[in-house]
Write a protein that holds these residues in place. Sequence first.
Motif, PDB file in Angstrom:
ATOM      1  N   THR A  86      -2.543   1.185  -4.177  1.00 59.53           N
ATOM      2  CA  THR A  86      -1.794   1.607  -5.353  1.00 59.53           C
ATOM      3  C   THR A  86      -0.925   2.809  -5.014  1.00 59.53           C
ATOM      4  OG1 THR A  86      -3.495   3.149  -6.107  1.00 59.53           O
ATOM      5  CG2 THR A  86      -3.712   0.850  -6.802  1.00 59.53           C
ATOM      6  N   ASP A 132     -10.575  -4.409 -14.177  1.00 60.04           N
ATOM      7  CA  ASP A 132      -9.185  -4.536 -13.762  1.00 60.04           C
ATOM      8  C   ASP A 132      -8.348  -3.326 -14.157  1.00 60.04           C
ATOM      9  OD1 ASP A 132      -7.079  -6.337 -12.622  1.00 60.04           O
ATOM     10  OD2 ASP A 132      -6.236  -6.118 -14.631  1.00 60.04           O
ATOM     11  N   ASP A 133      -8.766  -2.599 -15.196  1.00 60.62           N
ATOM     12  CA  ASP A 133      -7.950  -1.478 -15.675  1.00 60.62           C
ATOM     13  C   ASP A 133      -8.643  -0.132 -15.629  1.00 60.62           C
ATOM     14  OD1 ASP A 133      -9.771  -2.135 -17.577  1.00 60.62           O
ATOM     15  OD2 ASP A 133      -8.349  -2.265 -19.239  1.00 60.62           O
ATOM     16  N   THR A 136      -7.531  -2.120  -3.241  1.00 67.05           N
ATOM     17  CA  THR A 136      -8.208  -3.264  -3.846  1.00 67.05           C
ATOM     18  C   THR A 136      -8.879  -4.113  -2.779  1.00 67.05           C
ATOM     19  OG1 THR A 136      -6.323  -4.791  -3.735  1.00 67.05           O
ATOM     20  CG2 THR A 136      -6.396  -3.249  -5.594  1.00 67.05           C
ATOM     21  N   GLN A 180      -1.256 -10.076  -4.733  1.00 66.57           N
ATOM     22  CA  GLN A 180      -2.602  -9.981  -4.190  1.00 66.57           C
ATOM     23  C   GLN A 180      -3.210 -11.376  -4.100  1.00 66.57           C
ATOM     24  OE1 GLN A 180      -4.934  -6.354  -5.365  1.00 66.57           O
ATOM     25  NE2 GLN A 180      -3.675  -6.500  -7.205  1.00 66.57           N
ATOM     26  N   ARG A 217       2.118  -5.253  -8.029  1.00 68.81           N
ATOM     27  CA  ARG A 217       1.326  -4.265  -7.306  1.00 68.81           C
ATOM     28  C   ARG A 217       0.438  -3.501  -8.270  1.00 68.81           C
ATOM     29  NH1 ARG A 217       3.806  -0.448  -2.560  1.00 68.81           N
ATOM     30  NH2 ARG A 217       1.830   0.417  -1.785  1.00 68.81           N
ATOM     31  N   PRO A 218      -0.829  -3.239  -7.911  1.00 65.94           N
ATOM     32  CA  PRO A 218      -1.692  -2.435  -8.783  1.00 65.94           C
ATOM     33  C   PRO A 218      -1.152  -1.019  -8.916  1.00 65.94           C
ATOM     34  CG  PRO A 218      -2.714  -2.735  -6.629  1.00 65.94           C
ATOM     35  CD  PRO A 218      -1.506  -3.623  -6.655  1.00 65.94           C
ATOM     36  N   GLY A 237      -4.316  -3.917 -12.582  1.00 64.69           N
ATOM     37  CA  GLY A 237      -4.270  -4.707 -11.353  1.00 64.69           C
ATOM     38  C   GLY A 237      -5.269  -4.311 -10.302  1.00 64.69           C
ATOM     39  N   PHE A 238      -6.351  -3.634 -10.686  1.00 66.59           N
ATOM     40  CA  PHE A 238      -7.335  -3.210  -9.683  1.00 66.59           C
ATOM     41  C   PHE A 238      -8.161  -4.383  -9.151  1.00 66.59           C
ATOM     42  CE2 PHE A 238      -7.435   1.032 -12.151  1.00 66.59           C
ATOM     43  CZ  PHE A 238      -6.345   1.493 -11.437  1.00 66.59           C
TER      44      PHE A 238
END
Length: 431
Positions: A422, A394-395, A416, A246, A323-324, A354-355
């Motif tokens: 995702t 982020d999580d 994102t 990202q 990758r998220p 990974g958001f």
Amino acid sequence: MAVQEARHTGGSGAGARETAHAGGCTCGDCPHGAREGHRRAVAAFLSRRDAFAAGEGLPAAVAHSASASRQWVSEELAQSARAVAERGRAEGEAWLAGLGRRTAVAVWAAVVLLLLAQALTAVGGGWTAARTAGLAAALVVAGALTAASWFHRARGGALAPVIGEDNRLSTSRAVAAAWVLFVAYAVLVLAGQLALASGPDRRDDLVSGLGLARGAGAVTVLAVVCGIAVLVRRVVGVRVLGQRLQKVRADRPRAGDLLTDDAGRGTFADIQYVVISAVALVFAAVRLARRPDQLPDLPWGLAVVVLVSAATYVAGKYAEGGRPVILSVVRAREAGDLDAPIRTGDDIEIRGAGFVPPGAQRADRLSRMVVRIGSVNVHVPLVPVTGGFSNPTDDVLTVPVPADVEPGRVDVQVVTSAGVETNRYAIDVTD
């Protein structure tokens, strides 16, 4: 309806004046142009965010409903954040436009320092042809960099080739550019001495100074760092297109980009590559000063150290990112609520990793995050707290399930701010 009414009543007057004058305009309220406008816009946004976090500034039309209040606050902050981002981009463009002049001044200042150093070291030993060739080579390199600064004056001047597509300084390109400039300077020093040489024996010695046997270490390092600059660009591009990395664009490049990731955190791979390359360059420069009649004979031990450092840097580029992913989705429950299945109108808590991409912690980036529930796109609301935001993180993301979602089994997917999707996670929505 309550949110729209509140926006109409709260978006006039002082808010309109703030939109008109808290940015980078050049009127009397913004005497310092884009930089001052951006600073004032950021200060206004932070003040507004903290006020909302303290429960202040809510219109009466939405104060009775927690969901309506959250939506109104989120939209107000998103609009304000987009205005700040526009001012930030304007400041970045203005900063880049002035960077060309600053780089040209720095280059010619380095030439003056070289002249002073040569003059001081010539005391007692006298002025030599090598000193003349060194100064002439510096003038040629400085002239070329100045011309490059003029042609790329809107893109950072001489630094334009080392600025990546994400508007950050590229570590691999900067290291490669430093070695290219050094080797070019060394060859020009030899060429200047060759032009000033009087006898054939002296000219033969200077030509033999370009032999590969003497400069094999430096040439090998040059080839490797240039190849790595090309390889890393390809690796990053392929990983971004494959949604395995990202990337978000920065407002402007910073010197710290050479040692940090996109989020501004120091990274071992970048730091060791820059440090070891700088040490090797200093060693090569000293060798050139001591033996200006040949290419710097970089020892193979030091050359191998640089190659190991370069391999570590490339491995770090392959390992970074990812990758998220959604790990679980549960019904958000406040204190006192009864346990129940997910229904339309409820809040769901999406847990994963990974958001929030590196460098996307700003409010304008956070406001672009979307959760796809079935066929309905739900914008992730911004929930302010003093000093930041509690949602999104982020999580963990918290979003409401809109009434347009049909009961039954539906997929949940997060998009994102970098545009990366995702995995899909199935949930059951009941009546």
